[in-house]
Design a protein around this motif. Structure first.
Motif, PDB file in Angstrom:
ATOM      1  N   GLU A  17      54.074  58.457  57.202  1.00 46.73           N
ATOM      2  CA  GLU A  17      53.289  57.738  58.085  1.00 46.73           C
ATOM      3  C   GLU A  17      53.138  56.011  57.941  1.00 46.73           C
ATOM      4  N   ILE A  18      53.683  56.291  57.091  1.00 48.29           N
ATOM      5  CA  ILE A  18      54.447  54.163  57.046  1.00 48.29           C
ATOM      6  C   ILE A  18      55.530  54.204  57.850  1.00 48.29           C
ATOM      7  N   MET A  19      56.679  55.233  56.597  1.00 52.18           N
ATOM      8  CA  MET A  19      57.582  54.881  57.140  1.00 52.18           C
ATOM      9  C   MET A  19      57.897  55.466  58.878  1.00 52.18           C
ATOM     10  N   HIS A  20      57.308  56.024  59.597  1.00 56.00           N
ATOM     11  CA  HIS A  20      57.067  56.579  60.638  1.00 56.00           C
ATOM     12  C   HIS A  20      57.199  55.324  61.173  1.00 56.00           C
ATOM     13  N   THR A  43      65.742  52.242  47.845  1.00 55.83           N
ATOM     14  CA  THR A  43      64.625  53.198  47.465  1.00 55.83           C
ATOM     15  C   THR A  43      64.289  53.299  49.487  1.00 55.83           C
ATOM     16  N   PHE A  44      64.227  52.104  49.994  1.00 55.06           N
ATOM     17  CA  PHE A  44      63.932  52.242  51.381  1.00 55.06           C
ATOM     18  C   PHE A  44      64.627  52.941  52.483  1.00 55.06           C
ATOM     19  N   THR A  45      66.046  52.798  52.284  1.00 55.92           N
ATOM     20  CA  THR A  45      67.019  54.247  53.095  1.00 55.92           C
ATOM     21  C   THR A  45      67.249  54.785  52.609  1.00 55.92           C
ATOM     22  N   ALA A  46      66.234  55.435  51.076  1.00 56.53           N
ATOM     23  CA  ALA A  46      66.311  57.333  50.663  1.00 56.53           C
ATOM     24  C   ALA A  46      65.121  57.322  51.448  1.00 56.53           C
ATOM     25  N   TRP A  47      64.201  57.192  51.393  1.00 59.25           N
ATOM     26  CA  TRP A  47      62.909  57.189  52.150  1.00 59.25           C
ATOM     27  C   TRP A  47      62.932  57.455  53.731  1.00 59.25           C
ATOM     28  N   ARG A  48      63.927  56.521  54.282  1.00 53.52           N
ATOM     29  CA  ARG A  48      64.598  56.933  55.539  1.00 53.52           C
ATOM     30  C   ARG A  48      65.037  57.631  56.073  1.00 53.52           C
ATOM     31  N   SER A  49      66.198  58.449  54.989  1.00 56.88           N
ATOM     32  CA  SER A  49      66.838  59.709  55.037  1.00 56.88           C
ATOM     33  C   SER A  49      65.809  60.540  55.144  1.00 56.88           C
ATOM     34  N   LYS A  50      64.874  61.101  54.279  1.00 57.00           N
ATOM     35  CA  LYS A  50      63.767  61.504  53.755  1.00 57.00           C
ATOM     36  C   LYS A  50      63.135  62.572  54.770  1.00 57.00           C
TER      37      LYS A  50
END
Length: 159
Positions: A17-20, A43-50
């Motif tokens: 939800e946060i990344m969205h 970390t951010f780019t890994a989450w964004r890709s995930k």
């Protein structure tokens, strides 16, 4: 350090939800997003890709969705169409041309939705469908007089 737990506690939401919110709603770039969440860029780019919130991933997902929606639309449009039915108009008239364009459009939509009969790529078929729809639209505008009116309107402002 588990950044996921820290960020979820800080914002009171799940990481997805946060990344969205950060990537889709606020449209923050990776540097801004990492700074906003207080995490390293990697970390951010890994989450964004995930979560498939990267710019190219979102474009690819939108394109795939639009393609899927178009396929369903085409299937519904041609479900009851007999491609071998006889033509109503013959010769070189505008009615015969319009019917041929309409029938060609049906044929391309059939080819687009039926993998077994494809002879060319999806891109070529999609391009041809768009072209045929444009031609058909021009014929309809011509028949209604709107094509002439549009030409006259635009030509008047070019002088």
């Amino acid at each position: 350090m588990d950044y996921k737990i820290i960020v979820e506690e800080k914002f009171g939401k799940s990481l997805k939800e946060i990344m969205h919110e950060v990537c889709v709603e606020k449209k923050l770039e990776k540097w801004e997003g990492a700074e906003f969440l207080g995490v390293p860029l990697k970390t951010f780019t890994a989450w964004r890709s995930k979560f498939r919130y990267g710019p190219m991933q979102m474009k690819a997902d939108r394109a795939a969705l639009k393609s899927s929606e178009a396929m369903e639309k085409y299937k519904n449009e041609i479900i009851e169409i007999d491609l071998s039915r006889p033509f109503e108009h013959e010769g070189n008239s505008l009615k015969a041309y319009k019917e041929l364009i309409e029938r060609s459009l049906e044929l391309e939509k059939y080819k687009r939705t039926n993998k077994a009969v494809r002879t060319v790529s999806d891109i070529e078929i999609t391009w041809k469908i768009g072209m045929l729809e444009s031609i058909l639209d021009s014929i309809c505008q011509f028949e209604s007089g709107k094509l002439y009116d549009q030409y006259m309107f635009e030509a008047r402002y070019l002088k």
